[in-house]
Write a protein that holds these residues in place. Structure first.
Motif, PDB file in Angstrom:
ATOM      1  N   GLU A 429      48.557  14.197  92.639  1.00  0.00           N
ATOM      2  CA  GLU A 429      47.373  14.281  91.804  1.00  0.00           C
ATOM      3  C   GLU A 429      46.576  12.983  91.918  1.00  0.00           C
ATOM      4  O   GLU A 429      45.353  12.979  91.917  1.00  0.00           O
ATOM      5  CB  GLU A 429      47.821  14.559  90.354  1.00  0.00           C
ATOM      6  CG  GLU A 429      46.712  14.818  89.375  1.00  0.00           C
ATOM      7  CD  GLU A 429      46.306  13.555  88.623  1.00  0.00           C
ATOM      8  OE1 GLU A 429      45.181  13.547  88.103  1.00  0.00           O
ATOM      9  OE2 GLU A 429      47.080  12.575  88.578  1.00  0.00           O
ATOM     10  N   PHE A 433      42.706  12.497  92.962  1.00  0.00           N
ATOM     11  CA  PHE A 433      41.761  11.839  92.056  1.00  0.00           C
ATOM     12  C   PHE A 433      41.071  10.667  92.751  1.00  0.00           C
ATOM     13  O   PHE A 433      39.888  10.422  92.556  1.00  0.00           O
ATOM     14  CB  PHE A 433      42.449  11.361  90.771  1.00  0.00           C
ATOM     15  CG  PHE A 433      41.489  10.698  89.823  1.00  0.00           C
ATOM     16  CD1 PHE A 433      40.542  11.450  89.134  1.00  0.00           C
ATOM     17  CD2 PHE A 433      41.478   9.315  89.663  1.00  0.00           C
ATOM     18  CE1 PHE A 433      39.616  10.849  88.300  1.00  0.00           C
ATOM     19  CE2 PHE A 433      40.553   8.700  88.826  1.00  0.00           C
ATOM     20  CZ  PHE A 433      39.625   9.461  88.138  1.00  0.00           C
ATOM     21  N   ASN A 436      38.396  12.168  94.679  1.00  0.00           N
ATOM     22  CA  ASN A 436      37.354  12.618  93.746  1.00  0.00           C
ATOM     23  C   ASN A 436      36.488  11.436  93.336  1.00  0.00           C
ATOM     24  O   ASN A 436      35.264  11.518  93.285  1.00  0.00           O
ATOM     25  CB  ASN A 436      37.960  13.203  92.455  1.00  0.00           C
ATOM     26  CG  ASN A 436      38.636  14.544  92.648  1.00  0.00           C
ATOM     27  OD1 ASN A 436      39.460  14.945  91.837  1.00  0.00           O
ATOM     28  ND2 ASN A 436      38.296  15.256  93.707  1.00  0.00           N
ATOM     29  N   GLN A 437      37.147  10.318  93.029  1.00  0.00           N
ATOM     30  CA  GLN A 437      36.421   9.157  92.535  1.00  0.00           C
ATOM     31  C   GLN A 437      35.496   8.574  93.613  1.00  0.00           C
ATOM     32  O   GLN A 437      34.594   7.809  93.323  1.00  0.00           O
ATOM     33  CB  GLN A 437      37.401   8.094  92.016  1.00  0.00           C
ATOM     34  CG  GLN A 437      36.860   7.304  90.826  1.00  0.00           C
ATOM     35  CD  GLN A 437      35.568   6.562  91.098  1.00  0.00           C
ATOM     36  OE1 GLN A 437      35.476   5.792  92.043  1.00  0.00           O
ATOM     37  NE2 GLN A 437      34.532   6.828  90.295  1.00  0.00           N
TER      38      GLN A 437
ATOM     39  N   THR B  53      35.575   7.838  84.423  1.00  0.00           N
ATOM     40  CA  THR B  53      35.639   8.447  85.754  1.00  0.00           C
ATOM     41  C   THR B  53      36.116   9.896  85.711  1.00  0.00           C
ATOM     42  O   THR B  53      36.146  10.567  86.736  1.00  0.00           O
ATOM     43  CB  THR B  53      36.588   7.651  86.674  1.00  0.00           C
ATOM     44  OG1 THR B  53      37.826   7.454  85.988  1.00  0.00           O
ATOM     45  CG2 THR B  53      35.991   6.308  87.031  1.00  0.00           C
ATOM     46  N   GLY B  54      36.498  10.365  84.519  1.00  0.00           N
ATOM     47  CA  GLY B  54      36.823  11.786  84.374  1.00  0.00           C
ATOM     48  C   GLY B  54      38.240  12.159  84.752  1.00  0.00           C
ATOM     49  O   GLY B  54      38.499  13.292  85.160  1.00  0.00           O
ATOM     50  N   ARG B  55      39.158  11.253  84.650  1.00  0.00           N
ATOM     51  CA  ARG B  55      40.542  11.579  84.972  1.00  0.00           C
ATOM     52  C   ARG B  55      41.076  12.541  83.915  1.00  0.00           C
ATOM     53  O   ARG B  55      40.938  12.291  82.724  1.00  0.00           O
ATOM     54  CB  ARG B  55      41.387  10.306  84.995  1.00  0.00           C
ATOM     55  CG  ARG B  55      42.764  10.577  85.518  1.00  0.00           C
ATOM     56  CD  ARG B  55      43.245   9.479  86.398  1.00  0.00           C
ATOM     57  NE  ARG B  55      44.286  10.017  87.254  1.00  0.00           N
ATOM     58  CZ  ARG B  55      45.035   9.278  88.031  1.00  0.00           C
ATOM     59  NH1 ARG B  55      44.854   7.985  88.085  1.00  0.00           N
ATOM     60  NH2 ARG B  55      45.960   9.837  88.787  1.00  0.00           N
ATOM     61  N   PRO B  77      34.751  14.685  88.111  1.00  0.00           N
ATOM     62  CA  PRO B  77      34.956  13.333  88.638  1.00  0.00           C
ATOM     63  C   PRO B  77      34.126  13.054  89.888  1.00  0.00           C
ATOM     64  O   PRO B  77      33.542  11.978  90.017  1.00  0.00           O
ATOM     65  CB  PRO B  77      36.458  13.301  88.965  1.00  0.00           C
ATOM     66  CG  PRO B  77      37.059  14.318  88.075  1.00  0.00           C
ATOM     67  CD  PRO B  77      36.020  15.384  87.891  1.00  0.00           C
ATOM     68  N   ILE B  85      28.958   6.207  89.914  1.00  0.00           N
ATOM     69  CA  ILE B  85      29.997   5.487  89.181  1.00  0.00           C
ATOM     70  C   ILE B  85      31.153   5.199  90.132  1.00  0.00           C
ATOM     71  O   ILE B  85      31.661   6.095  90.794  1.00  0.00           O
ATOM     72  CB  ILE B  85      30.487   6.302  87.961  1.00  0.00           C
ATOM     73  CG1 ILE B  85      29.347   6.408  86.952  1.00  0.00           C
ATOM     74  CG2 ILE B  85      31.720   5.649  87.340  1.00  0.00           C
ATOM     75  CD1 ILE B  85      29.714   7.092  85.667  1.00  0.00           C
TER      76      ILE B  85
END
Lengths: 482, 266
Positions: A429, A433, A436-437, B53-55, B77, B85
């Motif tokens: 995960e 992420f 995604n970031q 950041t939307g985690r 995210p 961002i």
């Protein structure tokens, strides 16, 4: 969080199978079931010589004494051999001389699959033998190849036109008694490709066979025989698709390769048979025997496979390294998603001196998929200086799938060096992420990570195939990650 | 309607596994400003970065966050990233097999697509890589390897700053970027940040210690305790914290002893 993960996982692994259509074409079908009469009928349909029929009958009689192997890490549904059609052929004149004699429906079908049979339409130098159900529909670029003395034709044609070559090499690598499915194939094989590269010839284009199952309830049993004479080179590609159907369909092929002294054969497969639906219904049962013999000194056989399709895959492309200094390679990516199962790997049999083998196997499991690597490295007593390097990696997506490794190593020569490395990892995960970031969507992140993981193998494929394989990997994992 | 604030956090409350971590936090950041958020371990600093950041392991229970006047909490995210961002991770993640080049190219082109721009050509991309590598003094060899794979702690942090320079964010969050850095790496990281700061780019520096703020001079320093900002002032506050520790702030803000002890790491 768990739910979200499952959701994305589902989305990424539920890509549609885009080759699932059926071609409506008049087909010559024999009644269901298997018996000596059926074997004779197939042989008669193909107007085969007596020796070919004898070979089939020997195999069939032997098959009757055999049992289906149970050692694989697979749950195989019961196969009723009396419920399968063993011969189906699109109705047309055998071996059409020009494209105008090929049924336009067939041309359309292969166009739709991205395999144009019209030579002038092909931009890349790939000669194709297109096989639909039991027979070869069309082989392209034959004349060009013939100028170099290369024979590339359907197996049936080879039996008619080049009987001495066929008789010399047929079953010389995979004997008719070899295993349950190879023996069945020997009895009922319908068609396939035949290829002979003469001494000292470097085949100037990729040779390719494209297999398509169309008719329902039909088993596909093709046979490929590839002979590379001394100091020759050929790169061979194989692709396959089938319509979506609720019932399982059996595919039991045999591929034999012979590499004479100094010859090199590269055999690449992108296997995309229909894998069944999301609940594991339907799909191709793929039981294939592929084996190459490095017969002469300094010869080399290299297998590269990307396996994304089939409900069940049972397949161990192998090399018998008989010639001194001969080399065998196996590069594999196998994907199992939803309820797919794969038990695949290789055998490297070191017989000659200073023989070398390399095994790189990358399993990817998603959904409820079960992925097993099974490999044998055997070094015989006389194989002085044999070397093997094996690397088996497993990548897990989600927590309901499985990865298994069954490496067998048998060494009878003290000078041999055998190495085995294995890793298991999962797409975390946190990796997703991180992507995604940086603005990368979850699906693209999985594509990046999976392709990165499989890169070592995909790099071994010819260029056009590599691009296709990358896309295929992404599609077959669509909906599977989180 | 365009807001004068790049980022506006109002009365934010957030929890992890039903445990309340951020307990009413407000913060306003204008374009070009540098804010430092300091505080002891467990005060909720990293959780704030995760919210922004939307985690998905953090649940926002109350309050609002707007970015350029738009509701940030509604965005995925990747959308937030494409809007500009950027988070420099406290613990950058390794992605074996994925080359830095491929990774960066995908990221940049996703961002460009989002902004209606054509993808960069290979040569444009490579010259941008070269330029930014020089800017942040990152070793060329690092960008030829897989994302963070086998990088040392310092190399990972430098690689974060390199990515930041490539992506040219509107808002950069540096989460404990100074931790585990020797003095040379610290200088390189800080220089990188100073070079990308502009009238358009805002930076939030999340840090435990003052030393990074010797190099990156903030406009504002905020002290976080127990999920809230309890004190805000100019850069002199960081120096005072360095001298006196956090205890006097706790007393000044009258925070219960037990919440101060909470040593929660994310």
């Amino acid at each position: 969080m768990e739910n979200d993960q499952d959701k994305v996982l589902n989305e990424v692994t539920t890509g549609e199978y885009k080759y699932g259509f059926v071609t409506d074409i008049e087909t010559d079908v024999i009644p269901k079931g298997l018996s000596e009469d059926v074997v004779r009928l197939i042989s008669a349909k193909k107007e085969e010589p007596e020796w070919m029929l004898e070979f089939r009958l020997k195999a069939f009689r032997h098959w009757l004494t055999m049992k289906m192997p149970a050692w694989a890490n697979l749950k195989i549904p019961e196969i009723n051999y009396q419920d399968i059609i063993f011969y189906a052929a699109p109705r047309q004149k055998p071996a059409p001389g020009s494209l105008s004699e090929v049924d336009p429906q067939l041309i359309k079908t292969f166009d739709k699959l991205g395999i144009p049979l019209e030579e002038q339409k092909r931009l890349t130098g790939v000669a194709v033998d297109a096989v639909m159900d039991s027979i070869s529909v069309k082989t392209t670029f034959r004349e060009t190849l013939a100028e170099l003395g290369i024979i590339f034709c359907s197996f049936s044609e080879a039996v008619r036109e080049h009987p001495s070559l066929v008789q010399k090499y047929l079953a010389s690598v995979v004997p008719y008694t070899d295993n349950f499915f190879a023996t069945l194939n020997s009895a009922v094989f319908s068609d396939g490709s035949f290829c002979y590269i003469p001494k000292g010839v470097r085949c100037p284009m990729e040779l390719s066979t494209y297999f398509r199952i169309n008719t329902s309830n039909t088993g596909q049993f093709e046979r490929t025989l590839l002979i590379a004479d001394e100091e020759s080179y050929v790169s061979y590609l194989e692709g396959c698709t089938a319509p979506m159907r609720d019932e399982n369909q059996l595919h039991a092929a045999v591929v034999e390769i012979v590499a004479e002294r100094g010859a090199e054969v590269k055999y690449s497969t992108v296997q995309n048979w229909y894998p069944g639906d999301r609940d594991g219904k339907g799909g191709i049962l793929n039981f294939v025997t592929k084996r190459g013999m490095c017969k002469g000194d300094d010869s080399k056989i290299s297998w590269t496979q990307v396996e994304t399709g089939s409900a069940i895959t049972w397949k161990y492309p192998s090399c018998i390294l008989r010639g001194n200094n001969s080399t065998g390679e196996f590069y594999s990516v196998a994907v199992t998603n939803n309820y797919q199962q794969a038990d695949t790997g290789t055998k490297m049999i070191h017989i000659g001196k200073n023989t070398k083998s390399t095994i790189v196997s990358k399993g990817i499991s998603a959904g409820f998929g079960q992925n097993s690597y099974r490999g044998l490295v055997k070094v015989l007593g006389k194989a002085e200086g044999a070397r093997n390097f094996s690397q088996c990696d497993s990548l897990l997506l989600g927590d309901k799938c499985g990865a298994h490794t069954f490496p067998y190593i048998e060494v009878d020569n003290p000078s041999a060096i055998v190495e085995h490395e294995a890793t298991t990892s999962r797409i975390g995960e946190d990796q997703i992420f991180y992507c995604n970031q940086r603005g990368i969507s979850t699906e693209d992140a999985i594509g990046l990570i999976v392709n990165g993981y499989a890169r070592e193998v995909i790099n071994k494929l010819p260029m056009e195939f590599a691009v296709e394989a990358q896309k295929l990997l992404q599609i077959s994992l669509e909906g599977s990650v989180g | 309607m365009k807001s004068e604030f790049l980022l506006q956090i109002k009365d934010l409350k957030a929890s992890i596994d039903n445990k309340s971590i951020i307990k009413g936090l407000s913060l306003e950041v204008k374009p070009g400003e540098i804010h430092a958020i300091m505080g002891p371990n467990g005060s909720g600093k990293s959780t704030l970065a995760n919210v922004l950041t939307g985690r998905d392991l953090v649940t926002v229970t109350d309050g609002s966050v707007t970015f350029e006047g738009r509701n940030l909490l509604d965005m995925s995210p990747e959308e937030r990233a494409r809007e500009g961002i950027f988070l420099s991770f406290q613990y950058p993640i390794e992605i074996p097999g994925v080359s830095m080049v491929n990774f960066m190219k995908t990221a940049i082109n996703e961002q460009r697509k989002h902004r209606g721009l054509e993808p960069l050509s290979a040569s444009e991309f490579l010259s941008q890589m070269r330029e930014k590598k020089e800017l942040v003094e990152i070793d060329s060899a690092l960008t030829n390897r897989s994302v963070n794979e086998g990088f040392s702690g310092g190399e990972k942090k430098k690689n974060e700053i390199f990515q930041m320079a490539m992506l040219e964010p509107r808002l950069a969050l540096l989460d404990e970027t100074d931790s585990g850095l020797d003095i040379d790496a610290l200088r390189i990281v800080a220089n990188g940040v100073n070079k990308i700061r502009s009238a358009d780019t805002s930076v939030i520096v999340i840090t435990h210690y003052q030393r990074l703020l010797d190099y990156i001079i903030p406009d504002f320093v905020h002290v976080m305790f127990d999920g809230r900002i309890v004190k805000s002032a100019g850069p002199e506050l960081a120096l005072e914290l360095e001298k006196r520790g956090y205890d006097w702030i706790r007393k000044e803000a009258d925070i219960a002893e037990e919440s101060w002890i909470t040593d929660r790491k994310l």
